[in-house]
Design an enzyme around this catalytic site. Structure first.
Site, PDB file in Angstrom:
ATOM      1  N   CYS A 134       6.648 -18.439 -23.655  1.00  0.00           N
ATOM      2  CA  CYS A 134       7.471 -19.508 -23.105  1.00  0.00           C
ATOM      3  C   CYS A 134       7.762 -20.559 -24.175  1.00  0.00           C
ATOM      4  CB  CYS A 134       6.765 -20.149 -21.909  1.00  0.00           C
ATOM      5  SG  CYS A 134       7.759 -21.369 -21.026  1.00  0.00           S
ATOM      6  N   CYS A 135       6.728 -20.973 -24.912  1.00  0.00           N
ATOM      7  CA  CYS A 135       6.923 -21.943 -25.989  1.00  0.00           C
ATOM      8  C   CYS A 135       7.861 -21.392 -27.064  1.00  0.00           C
ATOM      9  CB  CYS A 135       5.581 -22.298 -26.625  1.00  0.00           C
ATOM     10  SG  CYS A 135       4.542 -23.393 -25.629  1.00  0.00           S
TER      11      CYS A 135
ATOM     12  N   CYS B 106       5.388 -30.176 -21.593  1.00  0.00           N
ATOM     13  CA  CYS B 106       6.150 -29.689 -20.442  1.00  0.00           C
ATOM     14  C   CYS B 106       5.349 -29.922 -19.163  1.00  0.00           C
ATOM     15  CB  CYS B 106       6.456 -28.201 -20.609  1.00  0.00           C
ATOM     16  SG  CYS B 106       7.547 -27.833 -21.993  1.00  0.00           S
TER      17      CYS B 106
ATOM     18  N   CYS C 236       2.638 -27.287 -17.827  1.00  0.00           N
ATOM     19  CA  CYS C 236       1.483 -26.997 -18.686  1.00  0.00           C
ATOM     20  C   CYS C 236       0.748 -28.253 -19.141  1.00  0.00           C
ATOM     21  CB  CYS C 236       1.938 -26.186 -19.903  1.00  0.00           C
ATOM     22  SG  CYS C 236       2.622 -24.561 -19.487  1.00  0.00           S
TER      23      CYS C 236
ATOM     24  N   CYS D  97       1.881 -25.626 -29.424  1.00  0.00           N
ATOM     25  CA  CYS D  97       3.065 -24.952 -28.893  1.00  0.00           C
ATOM     26  C   CYS D  97       3.643 -23.960 -29.885  1.00  0.00           C
ATOM     27  CB  CYS D  97       4.137 -25.970 -28.521  1.00  0.00           C
ATOM     28  SG  CYS D  97       4.769 -26.907 -29.929  1.00  0.00           S
TER      29      CYS D  97
END
Length: 267
Positions: free
Chosen positions: A143-144, A224, A227, A250
């Site tokens: 995702c990062c 985010c 998280c 990240c």
């Protein structure tokens, strides 16, 4: 009749021979450059260091990368005081807290930042690899990679140097942080690398800087929304990031060997 020869053969053999064009593909900076800067500015305060660097224009095209998190106001204020025209880049992962987006607007206006930009994830990549927006829940590294690392790489493509807000005290993964380091041929500046939490608090108070709205609620390091969690008493400031995962960064501050399978995002 004798005399100087002329014509194509003479041009070919004489001083007018064609010069080969070369493209310089060497990195803009090397570790030796970083070592020299670390030595030069040892013991020099961050405000004076930034003013000197910007005035000399020795680092080429440069920008600040800011998350507009709980401590970001200090670096942004320092940079704006030295030169408000220095670009400030914000990566909007499209998973940010609304409070962070509001805070960004507040700081830009308050500090007189003249060149603020936003970079977002590629819509086609999100549609392919995070269609339901839940990749953070099972693959935070992946995702990062698509929401933060790749967009920032695009934003940094035209930069010779960039400024980070990292500080050594934030986490054990950030200890021994130099002021200057080289990453992918670019100079990376960590002006606050040796600042302590007390140094930051004193600067906030001295300059009456606005606080991130979530800090008072226990969010000491804000990323985010999915998280990020509150930090408990006694925990380090970044313990609320990716809680429950073996993950502390990240990816934008971590050197990655693309040939190492351990560093490949799981897509």
């Amino acid at each position: 009749m004798t005399g100087n020869r002329s014509g194509p053969s003479a041009m070919h053999n004489g001083a007018a021979a064609r010069k080969t064009d070369m493209i310089d593909v060497r990195p803009r900076f090397t570790q030796a450059d970083a070592d020299a800067l670390n030595a030069r500015f040892e013991g020099v305060g961050a405000p004076e260091m930034l003013r000197t660097l910007f005035a000399e224009d020795a680092l080429g095209t440069i920008a600040v990368v800011s998350s507009f998190g709980t401590e970001s106001a200090v670096l942004l204020h320092l940079v704006a005081q030295a030169d408000p025209s220095i670009p400030v880049i914000f990566v909007d992962t499209l998973k940010m807290f609304p409070e962070t987006l509001d805070y960004r607007k507040t700081l830009i206006e308050r500090f007189g930042i003249e060149n603020a930009s936003v970079v977002e994830p590629d819509a086609a990549v999100l549609a392919e690899k995070d269609e339901n927006g839940l990749r953070w829940s099972f693959d935070p590294d992946g995702c990062c990679a698509i929401r933060k690392v790749e967009p920032l790489a695009r934003a940094k493509a035209g930069l010779d140097a960039w400024i980070s807000g990292r500080k050594a005290f934030q986490s054990v993964t950030r200890q021994n942080l130099p002021r200057f380091e080289v990453e992918d041929g670019r100079m990376k500046l960590n002006p606050l690398g040796d600042w302590t939490k007390d140094d930051l608090e004193a600067y906030f108070a001295e300059h009456d800087l606005p606080r991130h709205p979530l800090e008072a609620e226990g969010f000491l390091s804000v990323g985010c929304a999915p998280c990020t969690s509150k930090v408990l008493p006694g925990e380090d400031p970044r313990s609320g990031r990716w809680r429950g995962w073996d993950k502390t960064e990240c990816g934008i501050h971590t050197p990655v060997d693309p040939d190492d399978p351990a560093n490949q995002p799981v897509f």
